[in-house]
Each structure stands twice: as structure tokens, then as C-alpha cells.
Design a protein around this motif. Structure first.
Motif, PDB file in Angstrom:
ATOM      1  N   MET A   1       0.702  -1.222  -0.121  1.00 23.98           N
ATOM      2  CA  MET A   1      -0.038  -0.039  -0.001  1.00 23.98           C
ATOM      3  C   MET A   1       0.765   1.307   0.145  1.00 23.98           C
ATOM      4  SD  MET A   1      -2.926   0.774   2.531  1.00 23.98           S
ATOM      5  CE  MET A   1      -4.089   2.162   2.033  1.00 23.98           C
ATOM      6  N   LEU A   2       0.492   2.245  -0.972  1.00 20.49           N
ATOM      7  CA  LEU A   2       1.137   3.477  -0.910  1.00 20.49           C
ATOM      8  C   LEU A   2       0.822   4.434   0.192  1.00 20.49           C
ATOM      9  CD1 LEU A   2       1.313   3.933  -4.766  1.00 20.49           C
ATOM     10  CD2 LEU A   2       3.221   2.987  -3.283  1.00 20.49           C
ATOM     11  N   GLU A   3       2.054   4.997   0.762  1.00 20.58           N
ATOM     12  CA  GLU A   3       1.602   5.953   1.650  1.00 20.58           C
ATOM     13  C   GLU A   3       1.917   7.447   1.038  1.00 20.58           C
ATOM     14  OE1 GLU A   3       0.537   5.982   5.000  1.00 20.58           O
ATOM     15  OE2 GLU A   3       0.418   3.828   4.590  1.00 20.58           O
ATOM     16  N   PRO A   4       1.076   8.404   1.197  1.00 15.97           N
ATOM     17  CA  PRO A   4       1.003   9.859   0.671  1.00 15.97           C
ATOM     18  C   PRO A   4       2.335  10.300   1.263  1.00 15.97           C
ATOM     19  CG  PRO A   4      -0.611   9.854   2.547  1.00 15.97           C
ATOM     20  CD  PRO A   4      -0.340   8.443   2.161  1.00 15.97           C
ATOM     21  N   LYS A   5       2.892  11.025   0.276  1.00 13.96           N
ATOM     22  CA  LYS A   5       4.182  11.951   0.619  1.00 13.96           C
ATOM     23  C   LYS A   5       4.169  13.113   1.539  1.00 13.96           C
ATOM     24  CE  LYS A   5       6.403  10.086  -3.446  1.00 13.96           C
ATOM     25  NZ  LYS A   5       7.243  10.628  -4.493  1.00 13.96           N
ATOM     26  N   GLU A   6       2.880  14.096   1.073  1.00 14.71           N
ATOM     27  CA  GLU A   6       2.499  15.047   1.911  1.00 14.71           C
ATOM     28  C   GLU A   6       1.215  14.639   2.757  1.00 14.71           C
ATOM     29  OE1 GLU A   6       2.563  18.672  -0.172  1.00 14.71           O
ATOM     30  OE2 GLU A   6       4.249  17.946  -1.350  1.00 14.71           O
ATOM     31  N   ILE A   7       1.163  15.367   3.849  1.00 11.88           N
ATOM     32  CA  ILE A   7       0.003  15.534   4.562  1.00 11.88           C
ATOM     33  C   ILE A   7      -0.953  16.543   4.676  1.00 11.88           C
ATOM     34  CG2 ILE A   7      -1.043  15.126   6.982  1.00 11.88           C
ATOM     35  CD1 ILE A   7       1.298  13.601   7.517  1.00 11.88           C
ATOM     36  N   PRO A   8      -2.247  16.634   4.123  1.00 13.42           N
ATOM     37  CA  PRO A   8      -2.780  18.047   3.695  1.00 13.42           C
ATOM     38  C   PRO A   8      -2.883  18.567   5.181  1.00 13.42           C
ATOM     39  CG  PRO A   8      -4.239  15.965   3.252  1.00 13.42           C
ATOM     40  CD  PRO A   8      -2.978  15.521   3.873  1.00 13.42           C
ATOM     41  N   GLN A   9      -2.698  20.007   4.931  1.00 11.19           N
ATOM     42  CA  GLN A   9      -2.989  20.702   6.011  1.00 11.19           C
ATOM     43  C   GLN A   9      -4.082  21.469   6.157  1.00 11.19           C
ATOM     44  OE1 GLN A   9      -0.691  21.271   8.709  1.00 11.19           O
ATOM     45  NE2 GLN A   9       0.413  19.717   7.633  1.00 11.19           N
ATOM     46  N   ARG A  10      -4.810  21.535   7.126  1.00  7.67           N
ATOM     47  CA  ARG A  10      -6.210  21.885   7.086  1.00  7.67           C
ATOM     48  C   ARG A  10      -6.123  23.690   7.597  1.00  7.67           C
ATOM     49  NH1 ARG A  10     -11.069  20.133  10.962  1.00  7.67           N
ATOM     50  NH2 ARG A  10     -12.709  21.595  10.141  1.00  7.67           N
ATOM     51  N   ARG A  11      -6.675  24.506   6.764  1.00  3.19           N
ATOM     52  CA  ARG A  11      -6.611  25.982   7.140  1.00  3.19           C
ATOM     53  C   ARG A  11      -7.977  26.286   7.790  1.00  3.19           C
ATOM     54  NH1 ARG A  11      -5.209  28.896   1.561  1.00  3.19           N
ATOM     55  NH2 ARG A  11      -7.308  28.913   1.400  1.00  3.19           N
ATOM     56  N   LEU A  12      -7.733  27.042   8.740  1.00  9.72           N
ATOM     57  CA  LEU A  12      -9.065  27.691   9.526  1.00  9.72           C
ATOM     58  C   LEU A  12      -9.840  28.626   8.589  1.00  9.72           C
ATOM     59  CD1 LEU A  12      -7.176  28.651  12.694  1.00  9.72           C
ATOM     60  CD2 LEU A  12      -8.569  26.651  12.402  1.00  9.72           C
ATOM     61  N   PRO A  13     -11.236  28.632   8.571  1.00  7.25           N
ATOM     62  CA  PRO A  13     -11.936  29.433   7.899  1.00  7.25           C
ATOM     63  C   PRO A  13     -11.876  30.778   8.235  1.00  7.25           C
ATOM     64  CG  PRO A  13     -13.468  28.119   9.162  1.00  7.25           C
ATOM     65  CD  PRO A  13     -11.928  27.794   9.456  1.00  7.25           C
TER      66      PRO A  13
END
Length: 50
Positions: A1-13
Motif C-alpha cells: 500500500m502506498l503512503e502519501p508523501k505530503e499530509i494535507p494541512q487544514r486551514r482555518l476558515p
């Protein structure tokens, strides 16, 4: 299984009802209420006297 290279960052509204804005609003309201009580105590009467 492939793991993502970057973890998405959640921006505050920027607007709307959110936890951090509601906490800030509540804290400012409490400070304003305490300031009003201090002013009324110093003046000896309420500010909304007709």
C-alpha cells in the motif's frame, strides 16, 4: 500500500461560527461586562440612567 508523501494541512476558515471565534467573542464579552461593572462601581450609579 502506498503512503502519501505530503499530509494535507487544514486551514482555518476566515468567517462564520467556529470554536476559536466563539471563544474569543465570549472572552471579550466577559471583559466588557467586568469593565462595565467597574465603571458603575466607580461612578456610584449605572450608565443607563434615564
Amino acid at each position: 500500500m502506498l503512503e502519501p508523501k505530503e499530509i494535507p494541512q487544514r486551514r482555518l476558515p476566515r468567517y462564520g461560527f467556529h470554536g476559536h471565534t466563539e471563544k474569543l467573542n465570549g472572552r471579550l464579552a466577559m471583559l466588557g461586562f467586568i469593565a462595565l461593572l467597574v465603571v458603575e462601581f466607580r461612578l456610584g450609579h449605572g450608565l443607563l440612567i434615564w
